[in-house]
Design a protein around this motif. Structure first.
Motif, PDB file in Angstrom:
ATOM      1  N   HIS A  40       3.520 -34.442 -25.046  1.00 43.03           N
ATOM      2  CA  HIS A  40       3.582 -34.374 -26.498  1.00 43.03           C
ATOM      3  C   HIS A  40       2.159 -34.206 -27.026  1.00 43.03           C
ATOM      4  O   HIS A  40       1.194 -34.559 -26.348  1.00 43.03           O
ATOM      5  N   GLY A  41       2.029 -33.640 -28.192  1.00 45.76           N
ATOM      6  CA  GLY A  41       0.719 -33.492 -28.804  1.00 45.76           C
ATOM      7  C   GLY A  41      -0.232 -32.680 -27.945  1.00 45.76           C
ATOM      8  O   GLY A  41       0.134 -31.685 -27.325  1.00 45.76           O
ATOM      9  N   ILE A  42      -1.464 -33.137 -27.883  1.00 42.72           N
ATOM     10  CA  ILE A  42      -2.535 -32.399 -27.218  1.00 42.72           C
ATOM     11  C   ILE A  42      -2.379 -32.416 -25.701  1.00 42.72           C
ATOM     12  O   ILE A  42      -2.215 -33.473 -25.100  1.00 42.72           O
ATOM     13  N   CYS A  43      -2.447 -31.224 -25.120  1.00 38.27           N
ATOM     14  CA  CYS A  43      -2.454 -31.069 -23.658  1.00 38.27           C
ATOM     15  C   CYS A  43      -3.475 -29.975 -23.365  1.00 38.27           C
ATOM     16  O   CYS A  43      -3.122 -28.807 -23.180  1.00 38.27           O
ATOM     17  N   PHE A  44      -4.747 -30.353 -23.350  1.00 38.03           N
ATOM     18  CA  PHE A  44      -5.847 -29.398 -23.333  1.00 38.03           C
ATOM     19  C   PHE A  44      -6.678 -29.527 -22.058  1.00 38.03           C
ATOM     20  O   PHE A  44      -6.830 -30.621 -21.505  1.00 38.03           O
ATOM     21  N   GLY A  45      -7.259 -28.418 -21.637  1.00 34.93           N
ATOM     22  CA  GLY A  45      -8.241 -28.442 -20.571  1.00 34.93           C
ATOM     23  C   GLY A  45      -7.752 -29.157 -19.330  1.00 34.93           C
ATOM     24  O   GLY A  45      -6.726 -28.807 -18.743  1.00 34.93           O
ATOM     25  N   GLY A  46      -8.516 -30.178 -18.918  1.00 40.04           N
ATOM     26  CA  GLY A  46      -8.147 -30.941 -17.731  1.00 40.04           C
ATOM     27  C   GLY A  46      -6.807 -31.628 -17.856  1.00 40.04           C
ATOM     28  O   GLY A  46      -6.130 -31.871 -16.845  1.00 40.04           O
ATOM     29  N   GLY A  47      -6.389 -31.944 -19.070  1.00 37.79           N
ATOM     30  CA  GLY A  47      -5.062 -32.523 -19.274  1.00 37.79           C
ATOM     31  C   GLY A  47      -3.964 -31.520 -18.989  1.00 37.79           C
ATOM     32  O   GLY A  47      -2.923 -31.855 -18.405  1.00 37.79           O
ATOM     33  N   PHE A  48      -4.191 -30.273 -19.388  1.00 38.03           N
ATOM     34  CA  PHE A  48      -3.272 -29.182 -19.074  1.00 38.03           C
ATOM     35  C   PHE A  48      -3.209 -28.996 -17.563  1.00 38.03           C
ATOM     36  O   PHE A  48      -2.134 -28.815 -16.974  1.00 38.03           O
ATOM     37  N   GLU A  49      -4.360 -29.075 -16.917  1.00 31.64           N
ATOM     38  CA  GLU A  49      -4.410 -28.929 -15.462  1.00 31.64           C
ATOM     39  C   GLU A  49      -3.664 -30.062 -14.759  1.00 31.64           C
ATOM     40  O   GLU A  49      -3.003 -29.853 -13.736  1.00 31.64           O
ATOM     41  N   LEU A  50      -3.761 -31.262 -15.298  1.00 28.90           N
ATOM     42  CA  LEU A  50      -2.996 -32.379 -14.752  1.00 28.90           C
ATOM     43  C   LEU A  50      -1.499 -32.126 -14.907  1.00 28.90           C
ATOM     44  O   LEU A  50      -0.715 -32.336 -13.978  1.00 28.90           O
ATOM     45  N   ALA A  51      -1.093 -31.660 -16.072  1.00 31.95           N
ATOM     46  CA  ALA A  51       0.324 -31.369 -16.305  1.00 31.95           C
ATOM     47  C   ALA A  51       0.835 -30.315 -15.333  1.00 31.95           C
ATOM     48  O   ALA A  51       1.981 -30.377 -14.866  1.00 31.95           O
ATOM     49  N   LEU A  52      -0.012 -29.350 -14.983  1.00 30.21           N
ATOM     50  CA  LEU A  52       0.405 -28.261 -14.098  1.00 30.21           C
ATOM     51  C   LEU A  52       0.640 -28.711 -12.665  1.00 30.21           C
ATOM     52  O   LEU A  52       1.210 -27.955 -11.868  1.00 30.21           O
ATOM     53  N   THR A  53       0.225 -29.920 -12.309  1.00 28.42           N
ATOM     54  CA  THR A  53       0.553 -30.424 -10.975  1.00 28.42           C
ATOM     55  C   THR A  53       2.010 -30.855 -10.889  1.00 28.42           C
ATOM     56  O   THR A  53       2.538 -31.031  -9.786  1.00 28.42           O
ATOM     57  N   CYS A  54       2.658 -31.045 -12.031  1.00 31.35           N
ATOM     58  CA  CYS A  54       4.045 -31.518 -12.042  1.00 31.35           C
ATOM     59  C   CYS A  54       5.009 -30.394 -11.675  1.00 31.35           C
ATOM     60  O   CYS A  54       4.770 -29.223 -11.976  1.00 31.35           O
TER      61      CYS A  54
ATOM     62  N   GLN B  51     -19.543 -33.279  -6.333  1.00 26.27           N
ATOM     63  CA  GLN B  51     -18.933 -34.532  -5.887  1.00 26.27           C
ATOM     64  C   GLN B  51     -17.737 -34.884  -6.765  1.00 26.27           C
ATOM     65  O   GLN B  51     -16.669 -35.263  -6.272  1.00 26.27           O
ATOM     66  N   PHE B  52     -17.907 -34.746  -8.088  1.00 29.73           N
ATOM     67  CA  PHE B  52     -16.807 -35.065  -8.993  1.00 29.73           C
ATOM     68  C   PHE B  52     -15.677 -34.064  -8.858  1.00 29.73           C
ATOM     69  O   PHE B  52     -14.501 -34.444  -8.803  1.00 29.73           O
ATOM     70  N   ILE B  53     -16.016 -32.775  -8.797  1.00 28.83           N
ATOM     71  CA  ILE B  53     -14.958 -31.759  -8.770  1.00 28.83           C
ATOM     72  C   ILE B  53     -14.184 -31.839  -7.467  1.00 28.83           C
ATOM     73  O   ILE B  53     -12.965 -31.622  -7.425  1.00 28.83           O
ATOM     74  N   ASP B  54     -14.853 -32.183  -6.355  1.00 25.84           N
ATOM     75  CA  ASP B  54     -14.142 -32.350  -5.092  1.00 25.84           C
ATOM     76  C   ASP B  54     -13.175 -33.531  -5.173  1.00 25.84           C
ATOM     77  O   ASP B  54     -12.038 -33.465  -4.665  1.00 25.84           O
ATOM     78  N   ALA B  55     -13.615 -34.626  -5.816  1.00 29.27           N
ATOM     79  CA  ALA B  55     -12.754 -35.798  -5.946  1.00 29.27           C
ATOM     80  C   ALA B  55     -11.548 -35.504  -6.828  1.00 29.27           C
ATOM     81  O   ALA B  55     -10.417 -35.901  -6.508  1.00 29.27           O
ATOM     82  N   ILE B  56     -11.767 -34.804  -7.930  1.00 32.00           N
ATOM     83  CA  ILE B  56     -10.652 -34.524  -8.838  1.00 32.00           C
ATOM     84  C   ILE B  56      -9.677 -33.548  -8.194  1.00 32.00           C
ATOM     85  O   ILE B  56      -8.457 -33.673  -8.343  1.00 32.00           O
ATOM     86  N   HIS B  57     -10.178 -32.577  -7.417  1.00 30.36           N
ATOM     87  CA  HIS B  57      -9.277 -31.662  -6.719  1.00 30.36           C
ATOM     88  C   HIS B  57      -8.449 -32.406  -5.679  1.00 30.36           C
ATOM     89  O   HIS B  57      -7.274 -32.096  -5.476  1.00 30.36           O
ATOM     90  N   GLY B  58      -9.050 -33.393  -5.015  1.00 34.29           N
ATOM     91  CA  GLY B  58      -8.281 -34.176  -4.058  1.00 34.29           C
ATOM     92  C   GLY B  58      -7.114 -34.886  -4.714  1.00 34.29           C
ATOM     93  O   GLY B  58      -5.988 -34.888  -4.190  1.00 34.29           O
ATOM     94  N   VAL B  59      -7.351 -35.473  -5.884  1.00 35.19           N
ATOM     95  CA  VAL B  59      -6.286 -36.165  -6.609  1.00 35.19           C
ATOM     96  C   VAL B  59      -5.245 -35.170  -7.117  1.00 35.19           C
ATOM     97  O   VAL B  59      -4.034 -35.384  -6.968  1.00 35.19           O
ATOM     98  N   MET B  60      -5.697 -34.075  -7.724  1.00 33.00           N
ATOM     99  CA  MET B  60      -4.755 -33.091  -8.265  1.00 33.00           C
ATOM    100  C   MET B  60      -3.905 -32.477  -7.157  1.00 33.00           C
ATOM    101  O   MET B  60      -2.685 -32.299  -7.325  1.00 33.00           O
ATOM    102  N   ASP B  61      -4.516 -32.152  -6.044  1.00 26.12           N
ATOM    103  CA  ASP B  61      -3.753 -31.557  -4.938  1.00 26.12           C
ATOM    104  C   ASP B  61      -2.727 -32.542  -4.391  1.00 26.12           C
ATOM    105  O   ASP B  61      -1.596 -32.151  -4.056  1.00 26.12           O
ATOM    106  N   ASP B  62      -3.096 -33.809  -4.291  1.00 25.98           N
ATOM    107  CA  ASP B  62      -2.152 -34.814  -3.790  1.00 25.98           C
ATOM    108  C   ASP B  62      -0.991 -35.006  -4.762  1.00 25.98           C
ATOM    109  O   ASP B  62       0.165 -35.169  -4.339  1.00 25.98           O
ATOM    110  N   LEU B  63      -1.268 -35.004  -6.055  1.00 24.81           N
ATOM    111  CA  LEU B  63      -0.195 -35.083  -7.048  1.00 24.81           C
ATOM    112  C   LEU B  63       0.719 -33.865  -6.936  1.00 24.81           C
ATOM    113  O   LEU B  63       1.946 -33.983  -6.983  1.00 24.81           O
ATOM    114  N   ASP B  64       0.107 -32.708  -6.800  1.00 28.64           N
ATOM    115  CA  ASP B  64       0.849 -31.448  -6.706  1.00 28.64           C
ATOM    116  C   ASP B  64       1.820 -31.460  -5.531  1.00 28.64           C
ATOM    117  O   ASP B  64       2.960 -31.003  -5.632  1.00 28.64           O
ATOM    118  N   MET B  65       1.371 -31.987  -4.407  1.00 23.21           N
ATOM    119  CA  MET B  65       2.138 -31.903  -3.170  1.00 23.21           C
ATOM    120  C   MET B  65       2.901 -33.186  -2.832  1.00 23.21           C
ATOM    121  O   MET B  65       3.419 -33.320  -1.721  1.00 23.21           O
TER     122      MET B  65
END
Length: 257
Positions: A106-120, A82-96
């Motif tokens: 700046h500074g730490i960009c790790f894990g899910g934060g790195f994945e968020l940055a990659l939508t840009c 349920q959580f991963i489906d919701a987060i993918h919906g948000v990430m995909d919408d940001l991506d597109m």
């Protein structure tokens, strides 16, 4: 947890959830609220952190630990899905988004934060930025779409190094690999992003949107495969044991490799 401003076609979205913008249900809800009100007349979105520590440390592991600890074992899979489906919906919408999206890191960009940055669409890194996928330490893989999005942008050598070693890379190496478009001095990322937004605003909207749609595709099949593998691994005992160690850690920054 997040705040945004809008002026002359440019959104500036600021992550502001101490200690380091961990992505949990609260952050997810804030991002969804933002996406649901985006003005289609806008041309640029700038995503940045308002915290000194960095861009984002990743998923909210303490919240995840509480959720899994409180739920019966047979509910872990449905809860994670349920959580991963919701987060993918948000990430995909940001991506597109039909806007030019600019991440300022700046500074730490790790894990899910790195994945968020990659939508840009474009990443601007201050010289303090460090990028890392530490998920194998938790017995899982990146689950927010990170590997498919990274494969879209850079070569397999860097991807395998990041994933299989868990080591971080700095802004200079990220730029050399093609992940980052600009490296700027500390505190100069937002200025550089605003300059890019001013340039983007000069373009014909139809041409700008068409160009983004042409050069940036959503890797749907890989994203779906990643979600399935993430949930399967996360249902195993390794994740819960790693989360227990994390919440019991006395390290001031236990998310660091």
């Amino acid at each position: 947890m997040i705040d945004w401003t809008y002026s002359e076609g440019v959104y500036e979205l600021t992550l502001a959830a101490p200690p380091c913008n961990e992505i949990g249900t609260g952050m997810l809800a804030g991002l969804r609220r933002f996406l649901d009100q985006v003005d289609p007349a806008a041309h640029t979105l700038i995503v940045r952190s308002g915290l000194r520590q960095g861009f984002c440390a990743g998923a909210d592991l303490r919240e995840l630990h509480r959720g899994l600890s409180d739920a019966p074992r047979d509910q872990h899979g449905p809860q994670l899905r349920q959580f991963i489906d919701a987060i993918h919906g948000v990430m995909d919408d940001l991506d597109m988004l039909p806007l030019t999206t600019v991440g300022v890191v700046h500074g730490i960009c790790f894990g899910g934060g790195f994945e968020l940055a990659l939508t840009c669409d474009v990443l601007i890194a201050e010289k303090t930025a460090r990028f890392c996928f530490p998920e194998l330490r938790l017995g899982i893989i990146p689950g927010f779409g990170g590997i498919p999005r990274l494969r879209r942008d850079v070569g397999n050598g860097l991807i395998r190094d990041l994933l299989l070693s868990g080591r971080s890379i700095n802004a200079k190496r990220a730029q050399a690999a093609g992940l980052v478009s600009q490296v700027v001095a500390s505190g100069e990322g937002l200025t550089a992003a605003r300059a890019l937004a001013a340039q983007t605003g000069k373009f014909d909207p139809t041409a700008r949107k068409a160009a983004k749609a042409f050069i940036k595709k959503l890797p749907k099949d890989e994203l779906l495969a990643e979600r399935e593998l993430f949930v399967r691994l996360a249902e195993g005992p390794a994740l819960l044991a790693a989360l227990q160690r994390f919440v019991e850690s006395t390290d001031l920054r236990p998310y660091l490799p």
